[in-house]
Design an enzyme around this catalytic site. Structure first.
Site, PDB file in Angstrom:
ATOM      1  N   GLY A 152       0.832  -1.205   0.000  1.00 55.12           N
ATOM      2  CA  GLY A 152       0.000   0.000   0.000  1.00 55.12           C
ATOM      3  C   GLY A 152       0.857   1.241   0.000  1.00 55.12           C
ATOM      4  O   GLY A 152       1.723   1.387   0.855  1.00 55.12           O
ATOM      5  N   ASN A 211      -6.424  -5.461   6.646  1.00 55.16           N
ATOM      6  CA  ASN A 211      -6.024  -5.837   5.285  1.00 55.16           C
ATOM      7  C   ASN A 211      -7.125  -6.727   4.726  1.00 55.16           C
ATOM      8  O   ASN A 211      -7.422  -7.773   5.314  1.00 55.16           O
ATOM      9  CB  ASN A 211      -4.690  -6.590   5.325  1.00 55.16           C
ATOM     10  CG  ASN A 211      -4.249  -7.134   3.977  1.00 55.16           C
ATOM     11  OD1 ASN A 211      -3.484  -8.080   3.908  1.00 55.16           O
ATOM     12  ND2 ASN A 211      -4.717  -6.554   2.897  1.00 55.16           N
ATOM     13  N   GLY A 212      -7.710  -6.314   3.603  1.00 56.37           N
ATOM     14  CA  GLY A 212      -8.781  -7.102   2.994  1.00 56.37           C
ATOM     15  C   GLY A 212      -9.959  -6.234   2.640  1.00 56.37           C
ATOM     16  O   GLY A 212      -9.854  -5.003   2.640  1.00 56.37           O
ATOM     17  N   TYR A 256       1.989 -12.952  -7.222  1.00 58.29           N
ATOM     18  CA  TYR A 256       2.456 -11.591  -7.479  1.00 58.29           C
ATOM     19  C   TYR A 256       2.600 -10.670  -6.273  1.00 58.29           C
ATOM     20  O   TYR A 256       3.620 -10.012  -6.105  1.00 58.29           O
ATOM     21  CB  TYR A 256       1.545 -10.923  -8.528  1.00 58.29           C
ATOM     22  CG  TYR A 256       1.680  -9.421  -8.569  1.00 58.29           C
ATOM     23  CD1 TYR A 256       2.886  -8.829  -8.951  1.00 58.29           C
ATOM     24  CD2 TYR A 256       0.628  -8.595  -8.196  1.00 58.29           C
ATOM     25  CE1 TYR A 256       3.023  -7.447  -8.950  1.00 58.29           C
ATOM     26  CE2 TYR A 256       0.769  -7.221  -8.201  1.00 58.29           C
ATOM     27  CZ  TYR A 256       1.966  -6.644  -8.580  1.00 58.29           C
ATOM     28  OH  TYR A 256       2.106  -5.299  -8.574  1.00 58.29           O
TER      29      TYR A 256
END
Ligand code: SF4
Length: 477
Positions: A45, A121-122, A272
């Site tokens: 981020g 996170n999510g 990734y």
């Protein structure tokens, strides 16, 4: 004039770090250690970052701002943060606008602990339903983010200082949340809490800080193990799907579990998103990506007469190394990355896009001129970057450019914390027709790696992974 972001790579929603230190003498260092961890998680981020530190009497100080970790925190700001408990966050917005009000950690007043701080996170898939439920209890959210909804949901149920009652209330409130949520939470300066949703979409690991004699001095939670490495923390384990752990000031750990469902960890984390020096669920990311490159060379047509293999920096490089090793074709550095570019916006004209890509990557004509090049990358999203890279390589004198992708075509958007929408996806626009995609990119040939092979190479139960962006098989909606 509307400006457009150059980098078309998929964006991770966020990274989190939590840190409880036992030794009071180390309290000065807590913020600095958490800051180092946030730097290691910067790839998750780049829009905003924040850090809060709590003292044992629940006093706290929070600093959050828009920008990169290194731009926000300097010595002066870090020196303002004291305490034995720290919570940090780096953010890329997937729900909620890219504004300072949505930066995290989120803090709410709490009767027992003065304040609750949360880093998420999510992405939730039932935010509006939960927001309405909170409204019915006269709790209004101040921002547009699903993380604030989660924070209120938890905060309003915490009505005791007792550990087992806190765990029970967390279980009760979080059972209502649907979607991806790996959380790190502070209850005043008393408790550090880690949560992973039952599907375990996003990673979250636990680590130990130890002194020279091996005595435990602190416990840490982090999105990825690369953050543990920079803190000199020993990796203990990944949190289990649906696990909630509560760490007290003496570093005792108690835990409970949310109702069990099928695990569906994001496959794209290991293809990734995650840093190559991390490990997630026993998958060593760098060597896994090399094995994807080897599999591409083994299972797909190798262009006749190819001279060199080039990886798209940074994430395509491990697969390119694997491809070169398997095919016996020379690996070369044909693209040079400018490492000091953050998020960069340009005017959305064709000529500016071409200049934009040059800001990030440049082709080495001494390496590629007159050569038939195999260009390896991990994925194709909108197609702008590979299209421009192929042009760039040809302008630098490459005779042919053959594209090899170490994942299948991305056809479906993500609802679990990755910024990609159906309509943006090149493969969706062109109905996953490889020949049409090749023509669109102006590549001399194009191959993607098959999903089954990737799942096989994880050496884990294939059912444990979310693969929705490749096959539309959404685990939860
Ligand atoms: S849809 Fe794709 S990116 Fe989103 S969680 Fe599933 S595998 Fe990951």
């Amino acid at each position: 004039m509307k400006f457009e972001e150059i980098d078309e790579k998929l964006k991770e929603a966020c990274g989190v770090v939590g840190l409880m230190i036992k030794d009071d003498k180390l309290a000065k260092e807590t913020a600095y250690i958490a800051y180092l961890a946030l730097n290691a998680l910067q790839h998750r981020g780049q829009e905003s970052a924040g850090l809060i530190c709590f003292e044992k009497n629940n006093e706290a100080r929070l600093i959050k701002d828009m920008g990169l970790v290194g731009q926000i925190f300097d010595d002066r700001r870090l020196n303002l943060l004291n305490g034995h408990l720290a919570l940090g966050h780096v953010r890329y917005s997937t729900t909620g606008a890219s504004e300072i009000c949505n930066a995290q950690p989120i803090t709410l007043s709490n009767y027992h602990f003065k304040s609750l701080a949360l880093a998420h996170n999510g992405n939730l898939v039932n935010t509006e339903e939960l927001r309405q439920e909170l409204k019915n209890e006269n709790i209004n959210c101040a921002t547009t983010s699903d993380s604030e909804v989660l924070a209120h949901l938890i905060n309003c149920k915490i009505i005791s200082l007792d550990k087992s009652e806190i765990l029970a209330s967390l279980k009760d409130s979080l059972s209502k949340a649907k979607g991806a949520f790996s959380l790190s939470i502070c209850l005043g300066g008393q408790y550090l809490i880690g949560v992973k949703d039952p599907q375990a979409f996003r990673p979250l690991c636990l680590g130990a800080l130890e002194d020279e004699k091996g005595n435990l001095t602190g416990l840490v939670l982090a999105s990825e193990t690369c953050a543990l490495d920079i803190m000199n923390a020993r990796f203990i384990r990944e949190l289990e799907p649906g696990e909630i752990i509560l760490i007290d000031q003496d570093l005792n750990i108690e835990s409970t579990f949310l109702p069990k469902v099928k695990q569906k960890s994001c496959l794209f984390e290991i293809i990734y998103f995650a840093r190559p020096d991390s490990q997630i669920n026993n998958v060593q990311i760098h060597s896994f990506r090399e094995s994807l490159g080897q599999a591409l060379a083994k299972t797909k047509n190798i262009p006749k007469g190819a001279d060199i293999v080039i990886g798209v920096p940074d994430s395509g490089i491990p697969a390119a190394i694997g491809y070169a090793a398997e095919s016996g074709i020379l690996y070369a550095n044909g693209l040079i990355k400018n490492r000091y570019i953050g998020r960069t916006f340009i005017q959305p004209t064709q000529s500016m896009r071409q200049l934009g890509i040059k800001l990030k990557l440049n082709a080495l004509s001494s390496v590629v001129a007159g050569k038939s090049v195999i260009l390896v990358d991990d994925s194709i999203v909108r197609g702008n970057t590979p299209r421009q890279l192929i042009k760039l390589l040809k302008l630098a004198g490459a005779k042919e450019v053959h594209m090899r992708i170490s994942s299948p075509p991305i056809v479906w958007g993500c609802y679990y914390g990755i910024a990609m929408k159906d309509h943006e996806l090149l493969a969706r626009r062109l109905s996953s027709d490889i020949e049409l995609i090749r023509k669109d990119l102006e590549a001399d040939s194009l191959e993607y790696l098959d999903l089954d092979i990737i799942l096989e190479l994880t050496k884990q139960d294939k059912q444990k992974f979310c693969t929705a962006c490749f096959n539309g098989d959404y685990p939860i909606l």
